[in-house]
Design a protein around this motif. Structure first.
Motif, short mmCIF file in Angstrom:
data_model
loop_
_atom_site.label_atom_id
_atom_site.label_comp_id
_atom_site.label_asym_id
_atom_site.label_seq_id
_atom_site.Cartn_x
_atom_site.Cartn_y
_atom_site.Cartn_z
N ASP A 46 0.85 -1.19 0.00
CA ASP A 46 0.00 0.00 0.00
C ASP A 46 0.88 1.24 0.00
O ASP A 46 1.24 1.79 1.05
CB ASP A 46 -0.94 0.00 1.22
CG ASP A 46 -2.09 0.98 1.04
OD1 ASP A 46 -1.89 2.01 0.38
OD2 ASP A 46 -3.18 0.71 1.58
N THR A 47 1.24 1.70 -1.20
CA THR A 47 2.16 2.84 -1.32
C THR A 47 1.54 4.14 -0.81
O THR A 47 2.25 5.03 -0.36
CB THR A 47 2.60 3.02 -2.79
OG1 THR A 47 1.45 2.99 -3.63
CG2 THR A 47 3.55 1.92 -3.21
N VAL A 48 0.21 4.23 -0.88
CA VAL A 48 -0.47 5.46 -0.40
C VAL A 48 -0.23 5.62 1.10
O VAL A 48 0.13 6.70 1.58
CB VAL A 48 -1.99 5.41 -0.69
CG1 VAL A 48 -2.68 6.63 -0.09
CG2 VAL A 48 -2.23 5.34 -2.19
N ILE A 49 -0.42 4.53 1.86
CA ILE A 49 -0.23 4.57 3.32
C ILE A 49 1.24 4.79 3.65
O ILE A 49 1.57 5.55 4.57
CB ILE A 49 -0.75 3.28 4.00
CG1 ILE A 49 -2.24 3.06 3.68
CG2 ILE A 49 -0.54 3.34 5.51
CD1 ILE A 49 -3.16 4.15 4.16
N ILE A 50 2.13 4.16 2.90
CA ILE A 50 3.57 4.33 3.13
C ILE A 50 3.96 5.80 2.95
O ILE A 50 4.66 6.39 3.77
CB ILE A 50 4.40 3.43 2.17
CG1 ILE A 50 4.19 1.95 2.53
CG2 ILE A 50 5.88 3.78 2.23
CD1 ILE A 50 4.69 0.97 1.49
N PHE A 51 3.47 6.40 1.85
CA PHE A 51 3.75 7.82 1.58
C PHE A 51 3.18 8.70 2.69
O PHE A 51 3.85 9.63 3.17
CB PHE A 51 3.18 8.22 0.22
CG PHE A 51 3.37 9.67 -0.12
CD1 PHE A 51 4.56 10.11 -0.68
CD2 PHE A 51 2.36 10.60 0.13
CE1 PHE A 51 4.74 11.46 -0.99
CE2 PHE A 51 2.54 11.94 -0.17
CZ PHE A 51 3.73 12.37 -0.74
N ASN A 52 1.94 8.44 3.08
CA ASN A 52 1.29 9.24 4.12
C ASN A 52 2.01 9.12 5.46
O ASN A 52 2.09 10.08 6.23
CB ASN A 52 -0.18 8.85 4.28
CG ASN A 52 -1.04 9.37 3.15
OD1 ASN A 52 -0.66 10.31 2.46
ND2 ASN A 52 -2.19 8.76 2.94
N ALA A 53 2.55 7.93 5.73
CA ALA A 53 3.34 7.73 6.95
C ALA A 53 4.59 8.62 6.90
O ALA A 53 4.99 9.22 7.90
CB ALA A 53 3.73 6.26 7.11
N GLY A 60 7.92 3.86 -7.02
CA GLY A 60 7.51 4.85 -8.02
C GLY A 60 6.30 5.67 -7.66
O GLY A 60 5.70 6.31 -8.53
N TYR A 61 5.93 5.66 -6.37
CA TYR A 61 4.72 6.40 -5.97
C TYR A 61 4.94 7.92 -6.01
O TYR A 61 5.93 8.42 -5.48
CB TYR A 61 4.26 5.98 -4.57
CG TYR A 61 2.98 6.67 -4.15
CD1 TYR A 61 1.76 6.25 -4.64
CD2 TYR A 61 3.01 7.77 -3.30
CE1 TYR A 61 0.58 6.89 -4.28
CE2 TYR A 61 1.83 8.42 -2.94
CZ TYR A 61 0.63 7.98 -3.44
OH TYR A 61 -0.53 8.64 -3.09
#
Length: 359
Positions: A133-140, A164-165
């Motif tokens: 889950d790249t979205v959650i990783i980025f938000n973290a 690549g997010y």
């Protein structure tokens, strides 16, 4: 409310019991699953009294479900717990967003990390083991950066960038995290990697320019600034930055052209107006210093040299006046205007400026 209060009291009495007869119940997966359900219900409740039962009910719920899974050696409860965990992801996401919006970045980070932890549980990865889950990783990473936990920000942004997010923006944020950690070398390396992957990404170019300017690497900054102008020739801020660099390098004629171009593209741009006014003003001050070097017995030459300063001051004047139009009451341009009006013998305007400055 009454039922939830009672359920909370009963389950806490059971799991905290020291009575040997309760050992079997304490070690039953269903006990911990029920505890998870109760804390999840507490988190969802709108009742203030219920909310007071736990400071962090979702953390308790997650801990309980994990305990239930660890005790469930035969996997009999796995499916029902998986459903509850899937539903709890939404609760944690809402909690993370609310905390972030309230600037409680540490809590937002914890909530995002709990979602990531939950998604890595075997019961959750069973059907899709390679899911990321790249979205959650980025938000973290975003929450960590705002919480000033730059080591974690670097870790999460690096992971998001690897997949690549968000393209170049993630690399730019990763670079900023390295800079906050005082690791300029890693910041520049990150941006160089980003530039290779995303050569037309504006955010990467801007960050590279900023890093090179802040580290006084003027030639490199100019190189990427010229590239940025090629890609976005109507961006006034690029011409302002170019003017500032050229000004600092002593290339005044080129700096003037860049400032003028910036103003042409954005007539409301305070910075370019101020810098160009300051460039002319400073030249006038230097000219006064030159006049003061003239021997005392050569008054004609002294007056001639002094008159040259007024040419520079006259050039500075419209830009400083424009600064006042853009930012009325701005003390920096008012101080310059005070001296300009005095030098140029515009004494009524000089008096007006004194009043505005409270002098």
């Amino acid at each position: 409310q009454g039922k939830l209060d009672k359920a909370y009291e009963v389950i806490e009495a059971v799991v905290n019991s020291t009575n040997p007869k309760d050992a079997k119940t304490i070690n039953a997966p269903r006990t911990w699953e029920v505890r998870g359900e109760i804390f999840q219900a507490i988190s969802q409740s709108k009742d203030a009294k219920v909310k007071k039962l736990s400071a962090d009910p979702l953390s308790e719920a997650l801990k309980s479900y994990k305990k239930a899974l660890s005790l469930d050696s035969k996997g009999r409860n796995a499916n029902s717990i998986k459903i509850k965990l899937t539903l709890m992801e939404n609760d944690l996401m809402n909690q993370a967003v609310e905390a972030f919006n309230n600037e409680d970045y540490a809590k937002a980070l914890l909530s995002f990390e709990q979602i990531l932890e939950m998604k890595q549980l075997p019961v959750m990865t069973k059907d899709n083991p390679n899911s990321i889950d790249t979205v959650i990783i980025f938000n973290a990473g975003l929450a960590a950066f705002n919480a000033k936990n730059f080591d974690k920000a670097i870790s999460y942004y690096s992971e998001a960038a690897k997949h690549g997010y968000n393209g170049g923006r993630t690399y730019s944020l990763l670079s900023k995290s390295y800079l906050e950690n005082k690791d300029t070398v890693a910041a520049i390396k990150t941006l160089n990697n980003a530039f290779e992957k995303y050569p037309t990404d504006n955010s990467v170019l801007v960050e590279m320019i900023n890093v090179y300017i802040s580290t006084k690497k003027t030639e490199e900054a100019m190189k990427y600034l010229n590239l940025a102008i090629e890609q976005d020739p109507n961006n006034s801020s690029y011409y302002f930055a170019q003017g500032s660099l050229l000004d600092g390098m002593g290339k005044q004629e080129e700096a003037i052209k860049s400032y003028e171009k910036s103003i042409e593209l954005n007539k409301e741009g305070y910075d370019a107006n101020y810098n160009l006014g300051a460039l002319y003003y400073n030249n006038g001050v230097k000219q006064i210093e030159e006049a003061n070097k003239v021997p005392a017995n050569d008054n004609a030459r002294y007056e001639a040299e002094l008159a040259k300063s007024d040419i520079w001051f006259a050039k500075a004047l419209p830009y400083m006046e424009r600064c006042q139009e853009i930012k009325p009451g701005d003390t920096y341009s008012l101080e310059s205007l005070k001296n300009l009006y005095y030098r140029l013998k515009q004494l009524e305007k000089y008096e007006e400026v004194l009043k505005k400055l409270g002098q």
